[in-house]
Design a protein around this motif. Structure first.
Motif, short mmCIF file in Angstrom:
data_model
loop_
_atom_site.label_atom_id
_atom_site.label_comp_id
_atom_site.label_asym_id
_atom_site.label_seq_id
_atom_site.Cartn_x
_atom_site.Cartn_y
_atom_site.Cartn_z
N LYS A 291 44.83 0.65 -35.92
CA LYS A 291 45.89 -0.02 -36.68
C LYS A 291 45.59 -1.51 -36.87
O LYS A 291 46.48 -2.27 -37.25
CB LYS A 291 47.28 0.27 -36.08
N ASN A 292 44.33 -1.90 -36.68
CA ASN A 292 43.92 -3.30 -36.86
C ASN A 292 44.84 -4.25 -36.10
O ASN A 292 45.26 -5.28 -36.63
CB ASN A 292 43.93 -3.68 -38.35
N SER A 293 45.17 -3.89 -34.88
CA SER A 293 46.11 -4.67 -34.10
C SER A 293 45.49 -6.01 -33.71
O SER A 293 44.31 -6.08 -33.39
CB SER A 293 46.50 -3.88 -32.85
N PRO A 294 46.29 -7.08 -33.69
CA PRO A 294 45.77 -8.37 -33.20
C PRO A 294 45.47 -8.30 -31.69
O PRO A 294 44.78 -9.15 -31.16
CB PRO A 294 46.92 -9.34 -33.48
N ARG A 295 46.03 -7.26 -31.02
CA ARG A 295 45.77 -7.14 -29.59
C ARG A 295 44.51 -6.31 -29.31
O ARG A 295 44.32 -5.83 -28.21
CB ARG A 295 46.99 -6.50 -28.90
#
Lengths: 359, 359
Positions: free
Chosen positions: A26-30
């Protein structure tokens, strides 16, 4: 359907944790993975045919952008103006990124409740009901308790956009009365009498309700008796009722039907008995179906204009806004241009408010 | 919509594990909890308004019993025979416990693919397409790759139930030719010419295709030009084309329209120009819409009988069965009972096979 690839499958294949896969996809910043891990996870997801689905959203109670459109009664499904509204609503919701279920209620309250519960479990957030089904109060309570939104075309529900039939019917009755005078007959098919009967009482002020019923109405068989295709049923019953009414009063000249299906049956009888519609006799229906709009004779009708108001239903539903709206219907009065075979049409839009103030 | 209660909420409230809650609520045989725990979990679930949803099934790739019915082209949504099929299909699927999405494809292949992908992510297992949309090959591939099933009314798709128009059209053309002889005109509205043009070639064997086109056809404007309501569009164009054709050949007596919408326009022109349908001139359409079935004149037409075949589409879809079926259409020939104003109807059901063997 074979089991689709899950996050777990990808995690196992790549030797990383499920949460790492989830963050990457989900292309998470985390997502603190290496470029190499990212590439591997993405490639594996592609290879295994991974596809995000709505399951996670559903389980978390996140928005699924799902609506359900419900016809309240069996016979409605074959009514042209109902399917026009349903299809317009679906198209409008689609435009806003929502997917629509469509369903028909039955004459059993418990079964209707089960239907609504299943749809809620599928993540349905908004319901639009055409008309009011059996057990409507329980359905409303269930949907509201589950945090859903419900709006209807019927005033039986808290949230509604209702098309008032009173003033447009009055236009129609006045027009037929001008042409046919006392030789006027109304053909109702619902019981109790439909709202538009009030328009008759207005115009025939000098008669008691009993006299009005005796002299100026002829009942068609109720739509509740319909098994099978509604337009064909209405045609047969409209034909039979008109034949009967003309048998009792051969001088009848003004014919007003509760809906266009019955009017088409009446028209067939009138034409086949040698009467000239728009010259000897005048006919009006209700719903402004295409068969009436595009008849070779001038036949008047009333349009709910439901499909033009579909965006308003959708707007209210998507905003979860309380809504108690009464809208205008349009009376379409059609007649021959004098001395020709051409038909012209005069449209009257008038709201209930306008009608209320004109009394 | 507020976040619904999850298994975790119930587990926390009761001080048990999520899996215990899950076992209890699904009455699992692997539930070894005490009666007291069961009662507490059930009571808490009720109190918190817990409802099972489809999220878990979706994430696990279990069956969700969800289908999507797709109209291939914008104008189809306002066609009576299409909405009849769509509504019959939904009702049949509903009967089997399936919920149906309904959607319309657009003239953009990528957008159509995105639509199908979204529906797959929502757990749609079967697709029924009415007609063949833009980019149909890619859609078929995508659905099959994801383990879904696709069936259509169009032979462009691998799985289809196709209604052959050839033999019924031939009945219609023969009937009109018997009545009108050479003064016959066909009004096509699609390009390339529809399959039923082949029926004309059969009957007018003595003419080359060019002569047939020049002498016996008059093009209506294509449905692709339709903006807005299709029946009204078809009516206007059918009226205009008939006026033009009669202007060029005032002796025309047989009129065959590609669909009933155009036929209704033609009928209005013919009636208004003083012609008597079923006596001076003979008219046939296609689709057997209620406005034609219930016209005050005898107008012949062909019925796809799609809605009667809806259970077959559903059966094939639910069994995931390969299907290449060609079915019968019915020609309804309508005329006056001699010496009366009553209409009678003769129905011909004939399969393509029958037609093939009769050549």
């Amino acid at each position: 359907m074979s089991r689709p690839c899950s996050l777990k499958d990808i995690a196992q294949e790549c030797g990383v944790s499920v949460s790492t896969v989830s963050q990457i996809l989900k292309n998470s910043p985390r997502d603190y993975s290496s470029e190499q891990t990212r590439a591997k996870v993405r490639e594996t997801a592609r290879k295994l045919g991974y596809r995000r689905n709505y399951g996670y959203r559903l389980m978390r109670g996140q928005k699924t952008m799902t609506v359900a459109i419900m016809a309240s009664m069996e016979h409605m499904r074959s009514e042209e103006h109902v399917s026009k509204l349903v299809i317009e609503l679906m198209s409008c919701f689609d435009h806003h990124g929502y997917a629509s279920y469509f369903n028909t209620f039955v004459y059993d309250a418990q079964e209707n409740l089960n239907k609504v519960r299943d749809l809620l479990a599928r993540g349905v957030e908004c319901f639009v009901a055409v008309g009011a089904p059996v057990g409507h109060k329980e359905l409303e309570r269930e949907i509201e308790e589950q945090g859903g939104y419900l709006i209807s075309t019927s005033r039986e529900f808290r949230n509604h956009i209702f098309m008032s039939d009173l003033s447009a019917s009055r236009r129609i009755v006045c027009y037929l009365y001008e042409r046919a005078g006392e030789n006027f007959c109304f053909f109702p098919c619902s019981n109790p009498l439909p709202g538009r009967f009030a328009a008759l009482k207005e115009v025939f002020k000098h008669l008691s309700q009993e006299e009005l019923l005796r002299r100026h109405t002829c009942r068609c068989i109720s739509y509740k008796e319909c098994r099978g295709n509604y337009p064909d049923f209405a045609f047969r019953e409209g034909y039979a009722a008109t034949e009967k009414a003309c048998g009792m009063n051969p001088r009848l000249r003004g014919f007003f039907y509760e809906n266009d299906g019955f009017a088409l049956g009446g028209i067939a009888y009138l034409v086949q008995s040698g009467r000239q519609i728009g010259r000897d006799v005048w006919v009006a229906g209700y719903n402004n179906d295409s068969a009436i709009r595009n008849a070779p004779y001038p036949v008047s009708s009333v349009d709910h204009d439901w499909e033009h108001h579909a965006p308003l239903f959708v707007e209210k539903a998507l905003k979860n806004e309380p809504c108690q709206t009464v809208l205008d219907t349009t009376a379409h009065i059609r007649e021959y241009i004098p001395g020709t075979n051409r038909i012209h049409e005069i449209d009257f839009v008038s709201s209930e408010e306008e009608y209320e103030s004109s009394k």
